[in-house]
Scaffold this motif. Structure first.
Motif, mmCIF file in Angstrom:
data_model
loop_
_atom_site.group_PDB
_atom_site.id
_atom_site.type_symbol
_atom_site.label_atom_id
_atom_site.label_comp_id
_atom_site.label_asym_id
_atom_site.label_seq_id
_atom_site.Cartn_x
_atom_site.Cartn_y
_atom_site.Cartn_z
ATOM 1 N N PHE A 22 0.685 -1.172 0.042
ATOM 2 C CA PHE A 22 -0.005 -0.058 0.123
ATOM 3 C C PHE A 22 0.875 1.256 -0.054
ATOM 4 C CE2 PHE A 22 -2.214 3.607 2.434
ATOM 5 C CZ PHE A 22 -3.388 3.534 1.469
ATOM 6 N N SER A 23 1.875 1.157 0.871
ATOM 7 C CA SER A 23 3.023 2.571 0.904
ATOM 8 C C SER A 23 3.404 2.590 -0.407
ATOM 9 C CB SER A 23 3.647 2.399 2.058
ATOM 10 O OG SER A 23 4.665 1.285 1.841
ATOM 11 N N ALA A 24 4.041 1.817 -0.916
ATOM 12 C CA ALA A 24 4.769 1.815 -2.298
ATOM 13 C C ALA A 24 3.780 2.232 -3.451
ATOM 14 C CB ALA A 24 5.399 0.440 -2.633
ATOM 15 N N LEU A 25 2.250 1.662 -3.449
ATOM 16 C CA LEU A 25 1.482 2.263 -4.473
ATOM 17 C C LEU A 25 0.949 3.807 -4.176
ATOM 18 C CD1 LEU A 25 -0.732 -0.843 -4.956
ATOM 19 C CD2 LEU A 25 1.213 -0.286 -6.327
ATOM 20 N N LEU A 26 0.760 4.089 -2.933
ATOM 21 C CA LEU A 26 0.566 5.344 -2.584
ATOM 22 C C LEU A 26 1.636 6.206 -2.781
ATOM 23 C CD1 LEU A 26 -1.589 7.189 -1.411
ATOM 24 C CD2 LEU A 26 -0.617 6.738 0.815
ATOM 25 N N GLY A 27 2.804 5.902 -2.666
ATOM 26 C CA GLY A 27 4.068 6.767 -3.019
ATOM 27 C C GLY A 27 4.058 7.066 -4.296
ATOM 28 N N LEU A 28 4.071 6.015 -5.275
ATOM 29 C CA LEU A 28 3.870 5.925 -6.806
ATOM 30 C C LEU A 28 2.779 6.900 -7.122
ATOM 31 C CD1 LEU A 28 5.258 4.938 -9.515
ATOM 32 C CD2 LEU A 28 3.340 3.060 -9.417
ATOM 33 N N LEU A 29 1.769 6.843 -6.583
ATOM 34 C CA LEU A 29 0.549 7.654 -7.248
ATOM 35 C C LEU A 29 0.819 9.081 -6.662
ATOM 36 C CD1 LEU A 29 -2.296 7.920 -8.317
ATOM 37 C CD2 LEU A 29 -3.353 7.418 -6.001
ATOM 38 N N THR A 30 1.208 9.384 -5.639
ATOM 39 C CA THR A 30 1.438 10.950 -5.293
ATOM 40 C C THR A 30 2.823 11.418 -6.230
ATOM 41 O OG1 THR A 30 2.910 10.226 -3.416
ATOM 42 C CG2 THR A 30 0.531 10.536 -2.992
ATOM 43 N N SER A 31 3.543 10.415 -6.600
ATOM 44 C CA SER A 31 4.727 10.953 -7.156
ATOM 45 C C SER A 31 4.067 11.468 -8.709
ATOM 46 C CB SER A 31 5.829 9.982 -7.287
ATOM 47 O OG SER A 31 6.841 10.402 -8.061
ATOM 48 N N LEU A 32 3.343 10.469 -9.309
ATOM 49 C CA LEU A 32 2.918 10.495 -10.748
ATOM 50 C C LEU A 32 1.936 11.876 -10.917
ATOM 51 C CD1 LEU A 32 2.210 7.004 -11.612
ATOM 52 C CD2 LEU A 32 4.308 8.142 -12.489
ATOM 53 N N ILE A 33 1.138 12.159 -9.879
ATOM 54 C CA ILE A 33 0.419 13.436 -9.917
ATOM 55 C C ILE A 33 1.315 14.740 -9.385
ATOM 56 C CG2 ILE A 33 -1.617 11.885 -9.879
ATOM 57 C CD1 ILE A 33 -2.070 12.696 -7.299
ATOM 58 N N GLY A 34 2.366 14.622 -8.970
ATOM 59 C CA GLY A 34 3.307 15.585 -8.593
ATOM 60 C C GLY A 34 3.064 16.017 -7.138
ATOM 61 N N MET A 35 2.462 15.244 -6.316
ATOM 62 C CA MET A 35 2.124 15.547 -5.080
ATOM 63 C C MET A 35 3.428 15.356 -4.181
ATOM 64 S SD MET A 35 -1.830 14.874 -4.339
ATOM 65 C CE MET A 35 -1.498 15.140 -2.574
ATOM 66 N N HIS A 36 4.636 15.776 -4.126
ATOM 67 C CA HIS A 36 5.796 15.378 -3.452
ATOM 68 C C HIS A 36 5.840 16.119 -2.179
ATOM 69 C CE1 HIS A 36 7.496 13.632 -7.099
ATOM 70 N NE2 HIS A 36 7.313 14.973 -7.606
ATOM 71 N N LEU A 37 6.092 15.436 -1.121
ATOM 72 C CA LEU A 37 6.264 16.071 0.348
ATOM 73 C C LEU A 37 7.530 16.912 0.201
ATOM 74 C CD1 LEU A 37 5.669 12.728 2.438
ATOM 75 C CD2 LEU A 37 4.380 14.705 1.919
ATOM 76 N N PRO A 38 7.489 18.053 1.085
ATOM 77 C CA PRO A 38 8.530 18.877 1.130
ATOM 78 C C PRO A 38 9.939 18.135 1.557
ATOM 79 C CG PRO A 38 6.729 19.699 2.287
ATOM 80 C CD PRO A 38 6.245 18.316 1.961
ATOM 81 N N ALA A 39 11.017 18.543 1.184
ATOM 82 C CA ALA A 39 12.447 18.131 1.338
ATOM 83 C C ALA A 39 12.522 18.004 2.917
ATOM 84 C CB ALA A 39 13.335 18.573 0.546
ATOM 85 N N ILE A 40 12.087 18.954 3.697
ATOM 86 C CA ILE A 40 12.403 19.114 4.923
ATOM 87 C C ILE A 40 12.075 17.740 5.483
ATOM 88 C CG2 ILE A 40 10.022 19.822 5.530
ATOM 89 C CD1 ILE A 40 11.545 21.843 7.452
ATOM 90 N N PHE A 41 11.382 17.022 5.269
ATOM 91 C CA PHE A 41 10.897 15.556 5.810
ATOM 92 C C PHE A 41 11.902 14.643 5.467
ATOM 93 C CE2 PHE A 41 6.681 17.421 5.542
ATOM 94 C CZ PHE A 41 6.255 17.437 6.972
ATOM 95 N N SER A 42 12.892 15.038 4.442
ATOM 96 C CA SER A 42 13.943 13.913 4.024
ATOM 97 C C SER A 42 14.681 13.236 5.254
ATOM 98 C CB SER A 42 14.673 14.438 3.147
ATOM 99 O OG SER A 42 15.664 13.605 2.585
ATOM 100 N N ALA A 43 15.358 13.935 6.148
ATOM 101 C CA ALA A 43 15.823 13.441 7.365
ATOM 102 C C ALA A 43 15.239 12.512 8.241
ATOM 103 C CB ALA A 43 16.563 14.350 8.133
ATOM 104 N N THR A 44 13.890 12.753 8.298
ATOM 105 C CA THR A 44 12.998 12.001 9.108
ATOM 106 C C THR A 44 12.780 10.665 8.580
ATOM 107 O OG1 THR A 44 11.943 13.747 10.128
ATOM 108 C CG2 THR A 44 10.515 11.684 10.169
ATOM 109 N N PHE A 45 12.701 10.648 7.237
ATOM 110 C CA PHE A 45 12.104 9.314 6.604
ATOM 111 C C PHE A 45 13.441 8.522 6.103
ATOM 112 C CE2 PHE A 45 8.273 11.649 5.859
ATOM 113 C CZ PHE A 45 7.274 10.455 5.958
ATOM 114 N N ASN A 46 14.691 9.217 6.147
ATOM 115 C CA ASN A 46 15.659 8.411 5.888
ATOM 116 C C ASN A 46 16.114 7.636 7.264
ATOM 117 O OD1 ASN A 46 16.368 9.186 3.549
ATOM 118 N ND2 ASN A 46 17.519 11.210 3.839
ATOM 119 N N GLU A 47 15.834 8.215 8.339
ATOM 120 C CA GLU A 47 16.009 7.724 9.753
ATOM 121 C C GLU A 47 15.204 6.168 9.779
ATOM 122 O OE1 GLU A 47 18.432 8.194 12.171
ATOM 123 O OE2 GLU A 47 19.075 9.552 10.570
ATOM 124 N N LEU A 48 13.955 6.415 9.185
ATOM 125 C CA LEU A 48 13.115 5.347 9.222
ATOM 126 C C LEU A 48 13.844 4.133 8.061
ATOM 127 C CD1 LEU A 48 9.667 7.003 9.262
ATOM 128 C CD2 LEU A 48 10.637 5.594 10.992
#
Length: 315
Positions: free
Chosen positions: A190-216
């Protein structure tokens, strides 16, 4: 004389790069093994740790990494994308069908084995291995390889495992659609498909969240490797025919088949070398996590990772 010295420097650089890439893997697995040997954890702890990885850390990390995917990067480098996609899918299908219907392995072990052999761990080892050797195209190969693993191979394996899972009493009475839907609802899928969908329609999360998700992402990788060490301690490494077969396929058959196909198709030498090396990076974490999650093939997957890593370090 200069050519010989230059070749020697490149050889030493490649060896140092490979060791540097594998050292965190070896250390974390050994640390997990050591923690098990001194009684820090019970035998059921790896399953609990893998539940944390597969239900929370990995899905969130997958969503963000795919959400940040650069579509133009794939379209501009379609050659790399096509070869990686075809190589992974082809060998996943070959290994799955051969394992299931020729070796008569179980419906859970077969897709796990297919992913272990077909899908290189390019996100974990690729940056340290490919970037110093291929400075212009290494980053592109790693990025596209990460997309292929996260968007295609992980969801594919998770869905097949869910469809084949017969542990729940009511599962066998579900329709094909209901069974497929249960696979699509898995957090990793589900997370992979949701990430793909949001990426294809241009709904990118702000880069400020990068460090948080990289830690995960680091938590998912570290937790997976640590659990492999625990599994090796509690089950002891096996050097069965299945383990040797997995290693031989991963390190020899799959890369050589890609090498032959690339040469026959007339690809450039650097592209041939880079793609062949990419497919020699053994899958280290997810097959073992899947095996632990579904309760089958844990010893085979952990032992295959152990043997492959030992061979790569010593060669």
């Amino acid at each position: 004389m200069w050519n010989i010295e230059h070749m020697e420097r490149e050889r030493h650089l490649m060896i140092e790069t490979l060791i540097g890439a594998l050292l965190p893997v070896v250390f974390t697995v050994l640390f997990g093994y050591f923690s098990g040997s001194i009684g820090s954890f019970k035998k059921d702890f790896p399953s609990k740790l893998n539940k944390l990885v597969m239900s929370y850390a990995l899905p969130l990390s997958l969503f963000f990494s795919i959400n940040q995917m650069n579509r133009e990067l794939i379209f501009k480098n379609w050659n790399i994308a096509i070869w990686q996609f075809c190589g992974m899918i082809f060998w996943w299908l070959v290994v799955y069908l051969f394992s299931r219907y020729v070796l008569h392995s179980g419906p859970i072990v077969s897709p796990i084995r297919a992913m272990a052999i077909s899908t290189p761990a390019i996100l974990f080892v690729g940056p340290a291995l490919l970037l110093p050797l291929y400075q212009k195209t290494g980053t592109i190969a790693v990025s596209i390889g990460g997309v292929m693993m996260n968007v295609v191979m992980l969801p594919l394996t998770a869905i097949v495992l869910s469809v084949n899972d017969k542990r729940e009493d009511g599962h066998r009475h579900l329709s094909v659609f209901q069974t497929l839907w249960s696979g699509l609802k898995k957090p990793v899928v589900f997370s992979a498909l949701l990430g793909l969908l949001t990426s294809l329609i241009g709904m990118h999360l702000p880069a400020i969240f990068s460090a948080t998700f990289n830690e995960l992402g680091k938590a998912a990788a570290g937790g997976g490797l640590f659990s492999i060490g625990l599994i090796l301690y509690f089950n002891k490494p096996s050097f069965s025919k299945a383990v040797w077969g997995n290693v031989f396929m991963t390190e020899v058959v799959v890369p050589l088949s890609l090498f032959a196909a690339l040469v026959i198709s007339g690809q450039a030498k650097q592209f041939v070398d880079q793609t062949t090396l990419t497919f020699m990076i053994s899958q280290m974490i997810f097959p073992s996590i899947f095996a632990q999650q579904y309760g089958e093939g844990q010893r085979e997957m952990a032992s295959s990772i152990f043997l492959t890593t030992w061979i790569e370090v010593n060669i």
